[in-house]
Design an enzyme around this catalytic site. Structure first.
Site, PDB file in Angstrom:
ATOM      1  N   ASP A   3      -6.036 -11.601-110.667  1.00 47.48           N
ATOM      2  CA  ASP A   3      -5.769  -9.482-111.526  1.00 47.48           C
ATOM      3  C   ASP A   3      -5.014  -9.636-112.752  1.00 47.48           C
ATOM      4  O   ASP A   3      -4.215 -10.877-112.533  1.00 47.48           O
ATOM      5  CB  ASP A   3      -5.669  -8.954-110.405  1.00 47.48           C
ATOM      6  CG  ASP A   3      -6.013  -7.848-111.393  1.00 47.48           C
ATOM      7  OD1 ASP A   3      -6.726  -6.897-111.970  1.00 47.48           O
ATOM      8  OD2 ASP A   3      -5.245  -6.467-110.155  1.00 47.48           O
ATOM      9  N   ASP A 201      -4.088  -7.147-106.325  1.00 45.55           N
ATOM     10  CA  ASP A 201      -3.444  -5.852-105.679  1.00 45.55           C
ATOM     11  C   ASP A 201      -4.123  -4.915-105.441  1.00 45.55           C
ATOM     12  O   ASP A 201      -3.571  -4.043-104.884  1.00 45.55           O
ATOM     13  CB  ASP A 201      -2.356  -5.648-106.501  1.00 45.55           C
ATOM     14  CG  ASP A 201      -2.429  -4.504-107.636  1.00 45.55           C
ATOM     15  OD1 ASP A 201      -3.133  -5.282-108.626  1.00 45.55           O
ATOM     16  OD2 ASP A 201      -1.382  -3.922-107.933  1.00 45.55           O
ATOM     17  N   ASP A 205      -9.931  -4.348-106.830  1.00 43.26           N
ATOM     18  CA  ASP A 205      -9.629  -6.216-106.565  1.00 43.26           C
ATOM     19  C   ASP A 205     -10.639  -6.118-104.993  1.00 43.26           C
ATOM     20  O   ASP A 205     -11.011  -7.922-104.883  1.00 43.26           O
ATOM     21  CB  ASP A 205      -8.407  -6.446-106.410  1.00 43.26           C
ATOM     22  CG  ASP A 205      -8.206  -6.188-108.257  1.00 43.26           C
ATOM     23  OD1 ASP A 205      -8.689  -6.441-109.161  1.00 43.26           O
ATOM     24  OD2 ASP A 205      -6.501  -6.244-107.792  1.00 43.26           O
TER      25      ASP A 205
END
Length: 292
Positions: A3, A201, A205
């Protein structure tokens, strides 16, 4: 796979630019509207806006609603407002052509532009800046030395994502994704036989963390991301992701070595215990020695 916000970057966002397009509003009036709208959002971008407008008198927002990976909406004084990315504006049939150059200017500098609208009219843009984590570039290098391809999946603007990706030297970048898009990309690669580890995080996600063969959550991430992951990096350092890969390789080497010696001494010991060598050499194992 990685990410961007809060993983490759620090996630400690701040407002870098405030561009007011509507001439009827002062900068503070515009900021007050933006801050009020973002008050109900859990996204890191919203937190940056709230910090910027924390000392302002805020209007009341009703019917707040968040749209994952797109933006938010709300009603102030019986008038509809939205905030979000270009995809969200397109879905609401809002013409942003007159400020497109400004949006692209912010994005080319690695900033994330949030566009605010009232009743389908552009009010202005707030640009949010974020910085790459100090150890991210070293972590990317470590992954590559381990023979891993690095791919970044983000819902951010394509230009902003490419700016960060280039600085961190990431191999491949997918931008302007919804949470479901991240999960779909991972699933498609898995169907081709790829093994995927995903590091993230945020709430957005969670689907990707669950779908990946190994989900790795940044320790400072949201509870949902941590619950969805297989591994949690307590120090919130991307370098620990590379160390986790190294550790897993060391564990597998140890397992294979143990299996080799277990089979090796059993291959020797079982014939001896069965008396296969006794007629020729009078060699055998007593039950006591065999059990040892």
């Amino acid at each position: 796979m990685l990410d961007k916000t809060g993983t490759v970057t620090s996630g400690e966002m701040s407002v870098s630019d405030v561009f007011v397009y509507d001439n009827s509003l002062s900068e503070n009036e515009f900021l007050a509207i933006c801050t009020a709208l973002e008050k109900g959002s859990e996204h890191p971008l919203a937190n940056a806006v709230r910090k910027k407008g924390k000392n302002l008198s805020l209007p009341e927002v009703k019917y707040f609603k968040a749209f994952e990976g797109k933006g938010i909406s709300g009603v102030i004084n019986n008038e509809s407002y939205i905030s979000g990315n270009i995809r969200f504006l397109k879905e609401n049939n809002i013409d942003y052509s007159e400020i497109e150059n400004k949006i692209n200017e912010f994005a080319s500098q690695g900033k994330t532009p949030l566009i605010f609208c009232k009743e389908n009219n552009i009010l202005g843009v707030i640009a949010i800046s974020d910085t790459i984590r100090e150890d991210s570039k070293k972590a990317i290098e470590a992954f590559k030395k381990l023979g891993k391809k690095t791919v970044m999946l983000t819902g951010d603007n394509k230009s902003a994502a490419e700016f960060i990706g280039k600085e961190a030297e990431i191999d491949e970048i997918y931008a302007e994704l919804l949470p479901a898009d991240k999960e779909k990309i991972i699933r498609t690669l898995q169907e081709k036989g790829e093994k995927i580890a995903f590091i993230g995080d945020g709430i957005n996600d969670a689907p990707a963390l669950t779908r990946a063969d190994v989900g790795i959550a940044i320790g400072a991430g949201t509870d949902i991301a941590i619950d969805a992951a297989d591994i949690v990096l307590i120090k919130s350092s991307l370098s620990d992701g590379a160390k986790a890969v190294e550790l897993s390789k060391a564990v597998m080497r140890n397992i294979k070595m143990n299996l080799f010696w277990a089979f090796f001494y059993n291959v020797l010991g079982i014939p001896l215990a069965a008396g296969a060598l006794y007629p020729a050499f009078a060699l055998r194992l007593t039950p006591m020695i065999g059990s040892a």
